[in-house]
Design a protein around this motif. Structure first.
Motif, PDB file in Angstrom:
ATOM      1  N   ALA A 111      42.063  38.475  53.585  1.00 45.44           N
ATOM      2  CA  ALA A 111      42.340  38.136  52.187  1.00 45.44           C
ATOM      3  C   ALA A 111      41.123  38.194  51.270  1.00 45.44           C
ATOM      4  O   ALA A 111      41.283  38.126  50.051  1.00 45.44           O
ATOM      5  CB  ALA A 111      42.934  36.728  52.127  1.00 45.44           C
ATOM      6  N   LEU A 112      39.926  38.307  51.802  1.00 45.50           N
ATOM      7  CA  LEU A 112      38.728  38.178  50.971  1.00 45.50           C
ATOM      8  C   LEU A 112      38.629  39.264  49.906  1.00 45.50           C
ATOM      9  O   LEU A 112      38.278  38.982  48.748  1.00 45.50           O
ATOM     10  CB  LEU A 112      37.467  38.191  51.853  1.00 45.50           C
ATOM     11  CG  LEU A 112      37.360  37.053  52.873  1.00 45.50           C
ATOM     12  CD1 LEU A 112      36.088  37.197  53.696  1.00 45.50           C
ATOM     13  CD2 LEU A 112      37.386  35.693  52.170  1.00 45.50           C
ATOM     14  N   MET A 113      38.931  40.496  50.274  1.00 45.01           N
ATOM     15  CA  MET A 113      38.874  41.577  49.285  1.00 45.01           C
ATOM     16  C   MET A 113      39.912  41.369  48.189  1.00 45.01           C
ATOM     17  O   MET A 113      39.639  41.618  47.007  1.00 45.01           O
ATOM     18  CB  MET A 113      39.068  42.937  49.966  1.00 45.01           C
ATOM     19  CG  MET A 113      37.870  43.395  50.773  1.00 45.01           C
ATOM     20  SD  MET A 113      37.983  45.148  51.258  1.00 45.01           S
ATOM     21  CE  MET A 113      39.426  45.095  52.327  1.00 45.01           C
ATOM     22  N   VAL A 114      41.093  40.914  48.588  1.00 41.89           N
ATOM     23  CA  VAL A 114      42.159  40.650  47.606  1.00 41.89           C
ATOM     24  C   VAL A 114      41.713  39.570  46.631  1.00 41.89           C
ATOM     25  O   VAL A 114      41.876  39.703  45.411  1.00 41.89           O
ATOM     26  CB  VAL A 114      43.449  40.218  48.324  1.00 41.89           C
ATOM     27  CG1 VAL A 114      44.513  39.794  47.305  1.00 41.89           C
ATOM     28  CG2 VAL A 114      43.971  41.344  49.204  1.00 41.89           C
ATOM     29  N   TYR A 115      41.108  38.493  47.145  1.00 46.23           N
ATOM     30  CA  TYR A 115      40.651  37.407  46.278  1.00 46.23           C
ATOM     31  C   TYR A 115      39.546  37.868  45.344  1.00 46.23           C
ATOM     32  O   TYR A 115      39.498  37.461  44.175  1.00 46.23           O
ATOM     33  CB  TYR A 115      40.161  36.227  47.116  1.00 46.23           C
ATOM     34  CG  TYR A 115      41.256  35.492  47.845  1.00 46.23           C
ATOM     35  CD1 TYR A 115      42.596  35.697  47.542  1.00 46.23           C
ATOM     36  CD2 TYR A 115      40.966  34.577  48.850  1.00 46.23           C
ATOM     37  CE1 TYR A 115      43.600  35.024  48.214  1.00 46.23           C
ATOM     38  CE2 TYR A 115      41.963  33.888  49.520  1.00 46.23           C
ATOM     39  CZ  TYR A 115      43.283  34.117  49.200  1.00 46.23           C
ATOM     40  OH  TYR A 115      44.282  33.450  49.850  1.00 46.23           O
ATOM     41  N   ALA A 116      38.662  38.698  45.854  1.00 42.17           N
ATOM     42  CA  ALA A 116      37.567  39.202  45.014  1.00 42.17           C
ATOM     43  C   ALA A 116      38.117  40.037  43.853  1.00 42.17           C
ATOM     44  O   ALA A 116      37.695  39.880  42.704  1.00 42.17           O
ATOM     45  CB  ALA A 116      36.597  40.027  45.857  1.00 42.17           C
ATOM     46  N   ILE A 117      39.063  40.911  44.154  1.00 44.03           N
ATOM     47  CA  ILE A 117      39.667  41.749  43.100  1.00 44.03           C
ATOM     48  C   ILE A 117      40.432  40.883  42.098  1.00 44.03           C
ATOM     49  O   ILE A 117      40.307  41.050  40.879  1.00 44.03           O
ATOM     50  CB  ILE A 117      40.598  42.807  43.729  1.00 44.03           C
ATOM     51  CG1 ILE A 117      39.778  43.808  44.559  1.00 44.03           C
ATOM     52  CG2 ILE A 117      41.390  43.542  42.650  1.00 44.03           C
ATOM     53  CD1 ILE A 117      40.611  44.730  45.427  1.00 44.03           C
ATOM     54  N   CYS A 118      41.225  39.937  42.615  1.00 43.17           N
ATOM     55  CA  CYS A 118      41.987  39.043  41.727  1.00 43.17           C
ATOM     56  C   CYS A 118      41.050  38.164  40.899  1.00 43.17           C
ATOM     57  O   CYS A 118      41.342  37.875  39.726  1.00 43.17           O
ATOM     58  CB  CYS A 118      42.935  38.174  42.543  1.00 43.17           C
ATOM     59  SG  CYS A 118      44.310  39.067  43.292  1.00 43.17           S
ATOM     60  N   GLY A 119      39.935  37.751  41.499  1.00 45.89           N
ATOM     61  CA  GLY A 119      38.962  36.958  40.750  1.00 45.89           C
ATOM     62  C   GLY A 119      38.382  37.737  39.585  1.00 45.89           C
ATOM     63  O   GLY A 119      38.186  37.198  38.484  1.00 45.89           O
ATOM     64  N   PHE A 120      38.122  39.018  39.813  1.00 50.43           N
ATOM     65  CA  PHE A 120      37.601  39.878  38.739  1.00 50.43           C
ATOM     66  C   PHE A 120      38.639  40.045  37.629  1.00 50.43           C
ATOM     67  O   PHE A 120      38.309  39.981  36.439  1.00 50.43           O
ATOM     68  CB  PHE A 120      37.216  41.239  39.323  1.00 50.43           C
ATOM     69  CG  PHE A 120      36.658  42.195  38.310  1.00 50.43           C
ATOM     70  CD1 PHE A 120      35.349  42.065  37.856  1.00 50.43           C
ATOM     71  CD2 PHE A 120      37.435  43.221  37.792  1.00 50.43           C
ATOM     72  CE1 PHE A 120      34.832  42.948  36.915  1.00 50.43           C
ATOM     73  CE2 PHE A 120      36.933  44.101  36.863  1.00 50.43           C
ATOM     74  CZ  PHE A 120      35.621  43.963  36.418  1.00 50.43           C
ATOM     75  N   ILE A 121      39.911  40.233  38.022  1.00 46.95           N
ATOM     76  CA  ILE A 121      40.970  40.432  37.035  1.00 46.95           C
ATOM     77  C   ILE A 121      41.193  39.165  36.196  1.00 46.95           C
ATOM     78  O   ILE A 121      41.416  39.242  34.980  1.00 46.95           O
ATOM     79  CB  ILE A 121      42.286  40.841  37.738  1.00 46.95           C
ATOM     80  CG1 ILE A 121      42.129  42.225  38.380  1.00 46.95           C
ATOM     81  CG2 ILE A 121      43.460  40.843  36.752  1.00 46.95           C
ATOM     82  CD1 ILE A 121      43.296  42.621  39.269  1.00 46.95           C
TER      83      ILE A 121
END
Length: 354
Positions: A111-121
Protein backbone atom coordinates in the motif's frame (compact mmCIF):
# COMPACT_ATOMS: atom_id res chain seq x y z
CA UNK A 1 7.44 30.35 21.56
CA UNK A 2 6.90 26.80 20.22
CA UNK A 3 3.38 25.47 20.44
CA UNK A 4 3.35 22.60 22.99
CA UNK A 5 0.90 20.73 20.73
CA UNK A 6 3.64 20.55 18.10
CA UNK A 7 5.39 17.71 19.95
CA UNK A 8 2.49 16.03 21.77
CA UNK A 9 1.77 12.53 20.49
CA UNK A 10 -1.85 11.36 20.31
CA UNK A 11 -1.64 7.91 21.87
CA UNK A 12 -5.04 6.66 20.69
CA UNK A 13 -3.83 6.88 17.09
CA UNK A 14 -1.01 4.48 17.92
CA UNK A 15 -3.48 2.03 19.46
CA UNK A 16 -5.60 2.18 16.29
CA UNK A 17 -2.54 1.74 14.05
CA UNK A 18 -1.52 -1.33 16.04
CA UNK A 19 -5.06 -2.70 15.80
CA UNK A 20 -5.08 -2.14 12.03
CA UNK A 21 -1.80 -4.03 11.67
CA UNK A 22 -3.33 -7.03 13.43
CA UNK A 23 -6.00 -7.29 10.75
CA UNK A 24 -3.94 -6.44 7.68
CA UNK A 25 -1.58 -9.39 8.00
CA UNK A 26 -4.46 -11.90 8.25
CA UNK A 27 -5.43 -11.14 4.65
CA UNK A 28 -2.02 -10.30 3.18
CA UNK A 29 -0.58 -13.65 4.21
CA UNK A 30 -3.02 -15.48 1.94
CA UNK A 31 -1.61 -13.92 -1.22
CA UNK A 32 2.02 -13.93 -0.08
CA UNK A 33 1.98 -17.67 0.65
CA UNK A 34 -0.35 -18.52 -2.26
CA UNK A 35 -2.89 -20.22 -0.03
CA UNK A 36 -5.26 -22.54 -1.89
CA UNK A 37 -9.05 -22.42 -1.71
CA UNK A 38 -10.14 -24.48 1.32
CA UNK A 39 -12.10 -27.70 1.02
CA UNK A 40 -15.87 -27.49 1.58
CA UNK A 41 -17.37 -28.16 5.03
CA UNK A 42 -14.06 -27.65 6.87
CA UNK A 43 -12.91 -25.26 9.56
CA UNK A 44 -10.78 -23.62 6.87
CA UNK A 45 -13.90 -22.88 4.83
CA UNK A 46 -15.52 -21.31 7.90
CA UNK A 47 -12.41 -19.24 8.59
CA UNK A 48 -12.39 -17.99 4.98
CA UNK A 49 -15.96 -16.77 5.43
CA UNK A 50 -15.04 -15.12 8.72
CA UNK A 51 -12.14 -13.28 7.08
CA UNK A 52 -14.24 -11.91 4.26
CA UNK A 53 -17.05 -10.86 6.56
CA UNK A 54 -15.08 -9.20 9.36
CA UNK A 55 -11.48 -8.63 8.23
CA UNK A 56 -10.96 -8.15 4.48
CA UNK A 57 -11.60 -4.53 3.50
CA UNK A 58 -11.96 -3.47 7.15
CA UNK A 59 -8.39 -2.87 8.24
CA UNK A 60 -6.70 -1.37 5.19
CA UNK A 61 -9.48 1.24 5.29
CA UNK A 62 -8.48 2.09 8.86
CA UNK A 63 -4.85 2.35 7.76
CA UNK A 64 -5.79 4.64 4.86
CA UNK A 65 -7.86 6.85 7.14
CA UNK A 66 -5.01 7.08 9.66
CA UNK A 67 -2.62 8.10 6.92
CA UNK A 68 -4.88 11.08 6.26
CA UNK A 69 -4.97 12.01 9.95
CA UNK A 70 -1.20 11.71 10.16
CA UNK A 71 -0.84 13.77 6.98
CA UNK A 72 -2.73 16.67 8.62
CA UNK A 73 -0.86 16.39 11.93
CA UNK A 74 2.54 16.23 10.24
CA UNK A 75 2.11 19.42 8.21
CA UNK A 76 0.36 21.29 11.03
CA UNK A 77 3.07 20.46 13.56
CA UNK A 78 5.87 21.20 11.13
CA UNK A 79 4.33 24.62 10.43
CA UNK A 80 3.95 25.23 14.18
CA UNK A 81 7.71 24.70 14.53
CA UNK A 82 8.39 27.28 11.83
CA UNK A 83 9.29 24.72 9.17
CA UNK A 84 7.90 24.38 5.65
CA UNK A 85 5.36 21.66 6.28
CA UNK A 86 4.32 21.14 2.65
CA UNK A 87 7.94 20.75 1.49
CA UNK A 88 8.70 18.27 4.25
CA UNK A 89 5.55 16.31 3.48
CA UNK A 90 6.50 16.05 -0.19
CA UNK A 91 9.87 14.65 0.83
CA UNK A 92 8.11 12.31 3.23
CA UNK A 93 5.81 10.81 0.61
CA UNK A 94 8.66 10.68 -1.94
CA UNK A 95 10.63 8.56 0.53
CA UNK A 96 7.52 6.46 1.16
CA UNK A 97 7.16 5.89 -2.58
CA UNK A 98 10.75 4.65 -2.77
CA UNK A 99 10.16 2.31 0.15
CA UNK A 100 7.00 1.16 -1.64
CA UNK A 101 8.87 0.36 -4.86
CA UNK A 102 11.29 -1.84 -2.92
CA UNK A 103 8.49 -3.43 -0.90
CA UNK A 104 6.45 -4.19 -4.06
CA UNK A 105 9.25 -6.45 -5.31
CA UNK A 106 8.25 -8.86 -2.54
CA UNK A 107 4.62 -7.88 -1.98
CA UNK A 108 2.86 -6.76 -5.20
CA UNK A 109 -0.28 -5.73 -3.29
CA UNK A 110 1.53 -3.38 -0.93
CA UNK A 111 0.00 0.00 0.00
CA UNK A 112 2.91 2.43 0.42
CA UNK A 113 3.07 3.54 -3.21
CA UNK A 114 -0.70 4.01 -3.28
CA UNK A 115 -0.57 6.16 -0.13
CA UNK A 116 2.28 8.24 -1.51
CA UNK A 117 0.38 8.96 -4.73
CA UNK A 118 -2.86 9.70 -2.85
CA UNK A 119 -0.94 11.94 -0.45
CA UNK A 120 0.37 13.96 -3.39
CA UNK A 121 -3.12 14.25 -4.90
CA UNK A 122 -4.75 15.32 -1.63
CA UNK A 123 -1.99 17.76 -0.59
CA UNK A 124 -3.83 20.83 -2.01
CA UNK A 125 -6.85 19.93 0.14
CA UNK A 126 -4.88 20.76 3.28
CA UNK A 127 -5.91 24.40 2.84
CA UNK A 128 -9.49 23.63 1.78
CA UNK A 129 -12.34 24.23 4.25
CA UNK A 130 -12.87 21.22 6.54
CA UNK A 131 -16.61 21.05 5.77
CA UNK A 132 -15.87 20.78 2.05
CA UNK A 133 -13.23 18.10 2.62
CA UNK A 134 -15.64 16.11 4.79
CA UNK A 135 -18.43 16.33 2.21
CA UNK A 136 -16.21 15.37 -0.74
CA UNK A 137 -14.66 12.43 1.11
CA UNK A 138 -17.99 10.98 2.28
CA UNK A 139 -19.59 11.34 -1.18
CA UNK A 140 -16.64 9.60 -2.86
CA UNK A 141 -16.54 6.84 -0.26
CA UNK A 142 -20.23 6.14 -0.87
CA UNK A 143 -19.80 6.17 -4.67
CA UNK A 144 -16.69 3.97 -4.75
CA UNK A 145 -18.08 1.72 -2.02
CA UNK A 146 -21.42 1.09 -3.74
CA UNK A 147 -19.61 0.44 -7.02
CA UNK A 148 -17.25 -1.95 -5.21
CA UNK A 149 -14.11 -0.18 -6.51
CA UNK A 150 -11.74 -1.15 -3.71
CA UNK A 151 -8.62 0.26 -5.37
CA UNK A 152 -10.18 3.76 -5.44
CA UNK A 153 -11.18 3.89 -1.76
CA UNK A 154 -7.82 4.95 -0.23
CA UNK A 155 -8.06 8.41 -1.83
CA UNK A 156 -11.34 9.51 -0.18
CA UNK A 157 -10.42 7.70 3.04
CA UNK A 158 -7.20 9.70 3.26
CA UNK A 159 -9.16 12.87 2.57
CA UNK A 160 -11.60 11.87 5.32
CA UNK A 161 -8.67 11.43 7.70
CA UNK A 162 -7.42 14.88 6.73
CA UNK A 163 -10.87 16.35 7.43
CA UNK A 164 -11.04 14.62 10.83
CA UNK A 165 -7.64 16.10 11.61
CA UNK A 166 -8.98 19.53 10.73
CA UNK A 167 -11.94 18.96 13.04
CA UNK A 168 -9.51 17.84 15.79
CA UNK A 169 -11.63 14.71 16.33
CA UNK A 170 -8.90 12.96 18.30
CA UNK A 171 -8.14 15.90 20.59
CA UNK A 172 -9.67 15.85 24.09
CA UNK A 173 -11.62 12.65 23.44
CA UNK A 174 -12.75 12.35 27.07
CA UNK A 175 -14.92 15.42 26.50
CA UNK A 176 -16.55 13.78 23.47
CA UNK A 177 -17.59 10.44 24.99
CA UNK A 178 -21.32 11.00 24.42
CA UNK A 179 -20.86 11.92 20.73
CA UNK A 180 -18.45 9.00 20.30
CA UNK A 181 -20.98 6.60 21.84
CA UNK A 182 -23.77 7.80 19.53
CA UNK A 183 -21.48 7.53 16.50
CA UNK A 184 -20.43 3.99 17.46
CA UNK A 185 -24.03 2.83 17.99
CA UNK A 186 -25.03 4.21 14.57
CA UNK A 187 -22.07 2.49 12.91
CA UNK A 188 -22.94 -0.75 14.75
CA UNK A 189 -26.52 -0.69 13.41
CA UNK A 190 -25.34 0.06 9.86
CA UNK A 191 -22.64 -2.64 10.13
CA UNK A 192 -25.17 -5.25 11.25
CA UNK A 193 -27.44 -4.39 8.32
CA UNK A 194 -24.55 -4.51 5.86
CA UNK A 195 -23.19 -7.78 7.26
CA UNK A 196 -26.64 -9.37 7.14
CA UNK A 197 -27.00 -8.45 3.47
CA UNK A 198 -23.52 -9.76 2.74
CA UNK A 199 -24.24 -12.97 4.67
CA UNK A 200 -27.36 -13.56 2.59
CA UNK A 201 -25.18 -13.46 -0.52
CA UNK A 202 -22.48 -15.75 0.83
CA UNK A 203 -21.46 -18.55 -1.58
CA UNK A 204 -22.31 -22.07 -0.45
CA UNK A 205 -18.84 -23.32 -1.39
CA UNK A 206 -15.35 -21.88 -0.67
CA UNK A 207 -14.52 -19.27 -3.28
CA UNK A 208 -11.87 -17.46 -5.27
CA UNK A 209 -11.13 -14.10 -3.68
CA UNK A 210 -11.27 -12.00 -6.83
CA UNK A 211 -14.22 -9.86 -7.94
CA UNK A 212 -15.24 -10.72 -11.52
CA UNK A 213 -17.40 -8.07 -13.17
CA UNK A 214 -19.27 -7.64 -16.44
CA UNK A 215 -21.38 -4.78 -17.79
CA UNK A 216 -24.34 -6.22 -15.90
CA UNK A 217 -22.50 -6.50 -12.57
CA UNK A 218 -20.80 -9.38 -10.71
CA UNK A 219 -20.33 -12.53 -12.76
CA UNK A 220 -20.87 -15.00 -9.93
CA UNK A 221 -22.15 -15.28 -6.36
CA UNK A 222 -18.66 -14.97 -4.86
CA UNK A 223 -18.04 -11.72 -6.74
CA UNK A 224 -21.34 -10.31 -5.48
CA UNK A 225 -20.45 -11.35 -1.92
CA UNK A 226 -17.01 -9.72 -2.17
CA UNK A 227 -18.39 -6.56 -3.78
CA UNK A 228 -20.87 -6.10 -0.93
CA UNK A 229 -17.91 -6.57 1.40
CA UNK A 230 -16.16 -3.61 -0.24
CA UNK A 231 -19.31 -1.53 0.27
CA UNK A 232 -19.48 -2.51 3.94
CA UNK A 233 -15.78 -1.93 4.56
CA UNK A 234 -15.70 1.76 5.59
CA UNK A 235 -18.81 1.38 7.79
CA UNK A 236 -17.47 -1.62 9.71
CA UNK A 237 -14.07 0.06 9.99
CA UNK A 238 -15.76 3.11 11.52
CA UNK A 239 -17.47 0.85 14.08
CA UNK A 240 -14.15 -0.83 14.93
CA UNK A 241 -12.52 2.56 15.50
CA UNK A 242 -15.45 3.81 17.55
CA UNK A 243 -15.61 0.81 19.88
CA UNK A 244 -11.83 0.84 20.37
CA UNK A 245 -11.86 4.56 21.24
CA UNK A 246 -14.67 3.99 23.74
CA UNK A 247 -12.76 1.17 25.41
CA UNK A 248 -9.63 3.31 25.58
CA UNK A 249 -11.46 5.85 27.71
CA UNK A 250 -10.74 3.58 30.68
CA UNK A 251 -7.26 3.34 32.19
CA UNK A 252 -7.45 -0.42 32.67
CA UNK A 253 -8.03 -1.01 28.94
CA UNK A 254 -5.19 1.37 28.08
CA UNK A 255 -2.90 -0.66 30.33
CA UNK A 256 -4.03 -4.03 29.00
CA UNK A 257 -3.68 -2.90 25.37
CA UNK A 258 -0.48 -0.91 25.90
CA UNK A 259 1.60 -3.40 23.82
CA UNK A 260 -0.69 -2.50 20.91
CA UNK A 261 0.34 1.14 21.29
CA UNK A 262 4.02 0.27 20.89
CA UNK A 263 3.15 -1.95 17.94
CA UNK A 264 1.37 0.99 16.31
CA UNK A 265 4.14 3.48 17.05
CA UNK A 266 6.39 1.33 14.87
CA UNK A 267 3.70 0.75 12.22
CA UNK A 268 6.00 1.50 9.26
CA UNK A 269 8.66 -0.95 10.47
CA UNK A 270 6.09 -3.58 11.43
CA UNK A 271 4.08 -3.31 8.20
CA UNK A 272 7.15 -4.06 6.09
CA UNK A 273 8.36 -6.48 8.75
CA UNK A 274 5.18 -8.53 8.35
CA UNK A 275 6.03 -9.17 4.72
CA UNK A 276 9.61 -10.06 5.65
CA UNK A 277 8.55 -12.55 8.32
CA UNK A 278 5.90 -14.19 6.15
CA UNK A 279 8.28 -14.71 3.24
CA UNK A 280 11.16 -15.73 5.50
CA UNK A 281 9.12 -18.36 7.30
CA UNK A 282 7.58 -19.39 3.98
CA UNK A 283 11.01 -20.09 2.49
CA UNK A 284 12.61 -21.70 5.54
CA UNK A 285 9.72 -23.97 6.47
CA UNK A 286 8.33 -24.49 2.94
CA UNK A 287 4.99 -22.89 3.85
CA UNK A 288 4.34 -21.46 0.36
CA UNK A 289 1.22 -23.19 -1.10
CA UNK A 290 1.41 -25.76 1.71
CA UNK A 291 -0.53 -24.07 4.53
CA UNK A 292 -4.28 -24.13 5.07
CA UNK A 293 -6.32 -21.04 5.92
CA UNK A 294 -6.37 -21.78 9.66
CA UNK A 295 -2.66 -22.57 9.72
CA UNK A 296 -1.98 -19.06 8.37
CA UNK A 297 -3.74 -17.75 11.48
CA UNK A 298 -1.29 -19.65 13.69
CA UNK A 299 1.62 -18.16 11.77
CA UNK A 300 0.14 -14.67 12.15
CA UNK A 301 -0.16 -15.19 15.91
CA UNK A 302 3.53 -16.11 16.06
CA UNK A 303 4.45 -12.99 14.07
CA UNK A 304 2.28 -10.86 16.37
CA UNK A 305 4.19 -12.17 19.39
CA UNK A 306 7.59 -11.54 17.82
CA UNK A 307 6.80 -8.06 16.53
CA UNK A 308 4.93 -6.78 19.58
CA UNK A 309 7.66 -7.99 21.93
CA UNK A 310 10.31 -6.43 19.71
CA UNK A 311 8.38 -3.14 19.55
CA UNK A 312 7.95 -2.93 23.32
CA UNK A 313 11.62 -3.66 24.01
CA UNK A 314 12.96 -1.48 21.17
CA UNK A 315 11.01 1.60 22.25
CA UNK A 316 12.39 1.35 25.76
CA UNK A 317 15.78 2.34 24.35
CA UNK A 318 15.02 4.15 21.10
CA UNK A 319 12.78 7.06 20.13
CA UNK A 320 11.26 5.42 17.05
CA UNK A 321 11.38 2.28 14.95
CA UNK A 322 14.39 1.59 12.70
CA UNK A 323 12.55 2.24 9.43
CA UNK A 324 10.78 5.27 10.94
CA UNK A 325 14.24 6.62 11.76
CA UNK A 326 15.48 6.18 8.17
CA UNK A 327 12.23 7.68 6.87
CA UNK A 328 12.63 10.67 9.17
CA UNK A 329 16.19 11.33 7.98
CA UNK A 330 15.03 11.29 4.35
CA UNK A 331 12.21 13.66 5.28
CA UNK A 332 14.35 16.23 7.10
CA UNK A 333 17.48 15.49 5.04
CA UNK A 334 19.64 15.38 8.15
CA UNK A 335 20.73 12.91 10.77
CA UNK A 336 18.41 12.61 13.75
CA UNK A 337 19.16 10.94 17.09
CA UNK A 338 17.69 7.48 17.46
CA UNK A 339 18.67 6.42 20.95
CA UNK A 340 16.82 7.91 23.88
CA UNK A 341 18.90 10.27 25.99
CA UNK A 342 19.20 9.22 29.62
CA UNK A 343 19.45 12.09 32.07
CA UNK A 344 21.51 11.08 35.07
CA UNK A 345 20.68 12.87 38.26
CA UNK A 346 23.49 13.71 40.66
CA UNK A 347 22.46 12.45 44.06
CA UNK A 348 24.16 14.18 46.97
CA UNK A 349 24.85 11.72 49.73
CA UNK A 350 24.11 12.80 53.28
CA UNK A 351 26.91 11.58 55.51
CA UNK A 352 25.60 13.30 58.65
CA UNK A 353 23.25 10.51 59.76
CA UNK A 354 19.63 10.86 60.83
Amino acid sequence: MENPKANKRIDVLDYIRGFALLGIILVNILALLHIKIPDPLTIDASYQRFLYLFVEGRFYTIFSFLFGVGFYLFITRANAKGKKGHVLFLRRIAAMFVFGIFHSLFHPGEALMVYAICGFITLPFYKVNKHINLAISIILIIIFGVMGIKVALPLPLILLGLACGQYEIFEKLKQKTKQLFIFTVIMLILSMIGLYIQYLNMPEQPFETMILLSEDGPLDQASKFLQIGVTNGPIISAFYIGILLLLLQTNIVQTILSPLKYYGRMAFTNYIGQTAFILLFGRIFHFITNLTYVQTLYLCLAIYAIQILFSVVWLQYFKMGPLEWIWRMFTYWQTVPLRKTVIKENHVQNHGGL
